[in-house]
Design an enzyme around this catalytic site. Sequence first.
Site, short mmCIF file in Angstrom:
data_model
loop_
_atom_site.label_atom_id
_atom_site.label_comp_id
_atom_site.label_asym_id
_atom_site.label_seq_id
_atom_site.Cartn_x
_atom_site.Cartn_y
_atom_site.Cartn_z
N SER A 103 30.86 40.36 38.44
CA SER A 103 32.25 40.49 39.33
C SER A 103 32.20 39.47 40.44
O SER A 103 31.86 38.28 40.32
CB SER A 103 32.44 41.87 39.64
OG SER A 103 33.98 42.22 39.78
N ASP A 142 37.50 42.95 29.23
CA ASP A 142 37.72 43.09 30.66
C ASP A 142 38.78 42.37 31.36
O ASP A 142 38.96 41.02 30.88
CB ASP A 142 36.41 42.37 31.33
CG ASP A 142 36.25 42.41 32.82
OD1 ASP A 142 36.97 43.03 33.43
OD2 ASP A 142 35.45 41.48 33.31
N HIS A 184 33.92 45.19 31.74
CA HIS A 184 33.35 44.44 32.89
C HIS A 184 31.73 44.39 33.22
O HIS A 184 31.17 45.44 33.01
CB HIS A 184 34.04 45.37 34.14
CG HIS A 184 34.04 44.56 35.46
ND1 HIS A 184 34.52 43.00 35.35
CD2 HIS A 184 33.52 44.71 36.59
CE1 HIS A 184 34.42 42.77 36.70
NE2 HIS A 184 34.09 43.47 37.28
#
Length: 470
Positions: A152, A404, A429
């Site tokens: 991320s 995601d 994710h």
Amino acid sequence: MNELHKLRLGNFDFRSHCIELCCSLKLCWVDHFGFNTDKTFKQRYLIADKHWKKDGGSILFYTGNEGDITWFCNNTGFMWDMAEELKAMLVFAEHRYYGESLPFGANSFKDSTHLNFLTSEQALADFAKLIKHLKRTVPGAKNQPVIALGGSYGGMLAAWFRMKYPHMVVGALASSAPIWQFEDLVPCGVFMEIVTADFRKSGPNCSESIRRSWDAIRRLTSTGPGLHWLSEALRLCSPLTNSQDVEHLKDWITETWVNLAMVDYPYESNFLQPLPAWPIKVVCQYLKNPNVSDPQLLENIFQALNVYYNYSGQVKCLNMSETATRSLGSLGWSYQACTEMVMPFCTNGIDDMFEPHSWNLKEFSDDCFKQWGVRPRPSWITTMYGGKNISSHTNIIFSNGDLDPWSGGGVTENVTDTLVAITIPEGAHHLDLRANNAFDPTSVLLARSLEVRYMKQWIKNFYASLRKKH
């Protein structure tokens, strides 16, 4: 502060070899780029060296993101799983202003003057200084290759670290890293379109039920009794009293659907909240029929929300002020989003299941100024890190899961032979960074084996080049 720090990952207990350390005060400057202050702070980092070999080993360096580093350490099982194979020392570096790495202690979030040093550039410089410190102070670490890893925002930092400090790390794994979610590099609606696609695929009429819920909320909350009824129906901890509360409610529900798309993992997990396997499929069981009365539709929405907020069955009421684990530093991220991490999002209600909302930079800027006294700089990240013009860099793996929503702003096709994209069809994710699990889809197992193969090649090349020098 060499206290033993207990860390758990799955059923493993890492007390024996994961040590929490604080760097020496002179190591971490509050400002790496100015010279009129020598103020320092303690940056926290975790080290695990059970499988590390001084001879031919490597250092896997997790570029910490917006939260407590022990939480990321526990949720990055991939590093633990491959430590033995790569003879690796694991280092998890905490990002400034998060967890316990607070440059001004309790005053760190006091105002924009104290927050002025919360930037990606300062964080990358912290990481560079930390690597230098480890190579100088840990016997055997000096001539070893370092690989940056992150997921991320941490994945963005891993990629940017390789770009800005290529002499520090031989390569980077940037998982679910939306480095193109800036300016007009990708359409502002792509994020919410992927969220919608996840719900559409997970159950008949699921996304349509959510799309229709917004008007149902509007109609039901147009009267005082309606506000009261909806507060009761959704078991809210704080009752809805006015139109502002209703807007907050809709934002909260929207964020819940987004979070579910991010953590739509194939097994039970507790990354943002305790959740069942394939949580969107479970949610969509309650949203099969969009053609019901407004009260019934909102009762169904409650059942769906309850999967996310009350899977454990222990919660008495739903709290609109909290959507994810407290280990994430939402306050710090709110400031970063208002300064350099300016990511445009929009919806149109046609290609997505949300109320139409255009991207309005002026409105966003005014909100930021009201909250923090700062104005965003939407062009800075692309100026600093190159936007799509990154082909001069090498040795970065960009991995993205199709489920995601952040993959919409990620690198999903090879840029060059050494800037490679790995796509995980059933991946949410940064699924590839999580620990091996019996329910992992084949796609993520293949992705991880490919990632390890690239890393082994970087390590091999590093040692070959070192032998040439000597």
